[in-house]
Design an enzyme around this catalytic site. Sequence first.
Site, mmCIF file in Angstrom:
data_model
loop_
_atom_site.group_PDB
_atom_site.id
_atom_site.type_symbol
_atom_site.label_atom_id
_atom_site.label_comp_id
_atom_site.label_asym_id
_atom_site.label_seq_id
_atom_site.Cartn_x
_atom_site.Cartn_y
_atom_site.Cartn_z
ATOM 1 N N GLU A 370 54.974 58.406 37.651
ATOM 2 C CA GLU A 370 55.099 59.769 38.145
ATOM 3 C C GLU A 370 54.636 59.857 39.594
ATOM 4 O OE1 GLU A 370 54.006 61.965 33.883
ATOM 5 O OE2 GLU A 370 52.686 62.187 35.611
ATOM 6 N N CYS A 371 55.414 60.517 40.414
ATOM 7 C CA CYS A 371 55.055 60.873 41.778
ATOM 8 C C CYS A 371 54.509 59.661 42.550
ATOM 9 C CB CYS A 371 54.081 62.044 41.797
ATOM 10 S SG CYS A 371 54.144 62.998 43.333
ATOM 11 N N GLY A 372 53.193 59.570 42.779
ATOM 12 C CA GLY A 372 52.649 58.441 43.512
ATOM 13 C C GLY A 372 52.971 57.107 42.862
#
Length: 506
Positions: A370-372
């Site tokens: 997720e994301c990072g």
Amino acid sequence: MKIDRFMIAAPKSGSGKTMITCAMLQLLKGRGKKVASYKCGPDYIDPMFHRKVLDVPSKNLDTFFTDERTTMQLFTDGRADGDFAVLEGVMGLYDGLGGIYEQGSSYHLAKVTHTPIILVVDAKGMGKSVLALIAGFLQYDTQHLIKGVLLNRMSKGYYDIIQPLIEQELSLKVAGYFPEQKDIMLESRHLGLVMPDELDDIKEQLCEIADRLEKTIDMEVLLDIAAEAEEIGGCGNADRDEHQTINIGCIKNEFTQNVKTDCETQYQTTKIVNIKQMQIKNEDDAVNIAVAMDEAFCFYYEDNLRLLEKYGAKLQYFSPLDDTELPDNCDALLIGGGYPELYAKELSENISMRDSIKTAFKNGLPTVAECGGFMYLHTYIHNICEENSGVQDHVFNMAGALDGECYFKGKLVRFGYIELEEKHSNFLLPGEKIRAHEFHYYDSNNSGQDCIAVKPATGRKYDCVISKDNYWIGFPHLYYPSNPHFAENFVKKAQEYRKNKNGKLI
């Protein structure tokens, strides 16, 4: 169940909620209270400050992510008679979805959990106008939950004048004041507060704040308000309940009334999802999920991790910054969000870890990022945001598991709540949705098109996420309790991978 409790809320962001909440937690611990903390909304960083004070996990509660019954179950999960709970609000007290709906607001959470509210008002630069502001908030308080007020950034001299006026004219208890603290400040950056591990002597700072606050508030008033919270009955415990009822189809609520969405043409679905912990017959039946956890990757919802464990996973924490390879015998990989852009050089230099993750990913290791964590799987990260010297044009090698590049946009790319549905069933059952939140300043030239994201307050849609075979990777931060089937299917993919690995089919 009797849990003394109150919520620290405010008229707006930047009023001092986090600083005062952390100080309150420290003071309650000092009085021997068995205290737990909760953060309203999707924020990851405020609970980290709670943990620094409490030395125990802090949880998020969010009435957009979960319905009222599930939210209450998550609140009472692990609690017992005699516990003390402090809830920290988000944004302004009444600010929910789209800034105008009740759902997702601090006030909605206080209603659902029957929690008295302490309104923290930033009174700097205000005179009697502070009474008008408080009166307006009381007028909106249909459930009469606001039980006290705390005046932040106010001098003792003016407090002595304004405090009796508030109590006389508004019939509201004033729990104290807190003078402006120019020598102590919780720093922030583009994703919110600077993380507590980055601040020197953070525990000492928070203890100093608590000591100062104790001198200017009436703790007995706050304890009396907390003691007035009604008993919680009939909600059950998320660990003890064999089944949890959740809406996993199309959900109608206040924000769909004036927005044309698929809810107008689809039937509403309510299913019973079994979240009882799987019985692990022996150690060989358990699956190991490697969870990235260090300074670069630390954004995880506590209830997401606990739900994976309930479905039979063992969590193996590792550091993409400091370790040289994935943990032995891992059957799946979870890389959460965080600040990989601030540690891009160190991540890039850890070649053995990058190669380990790339090889495992290419060999079919079930992966959620997720994301990072999604950014880390890319080939490169461009335009790292240097904190004190502007944006520098650097390029750093990442894991290379995904063909693509991430780059800093200099502004928010996406922000806010979404509902996600896969175009082709993979981690979710056909027609099911899971709720999530986005908040990122970086973008990718390969963000995926396997899911449809819907903004709940407007109905606006866009494609995102790469969901194929054994992996789900993208920018959205998922909240598993909004659809436990996601966690269940992730663990099932890990079990199948383990079975094939032991059978030498991989």
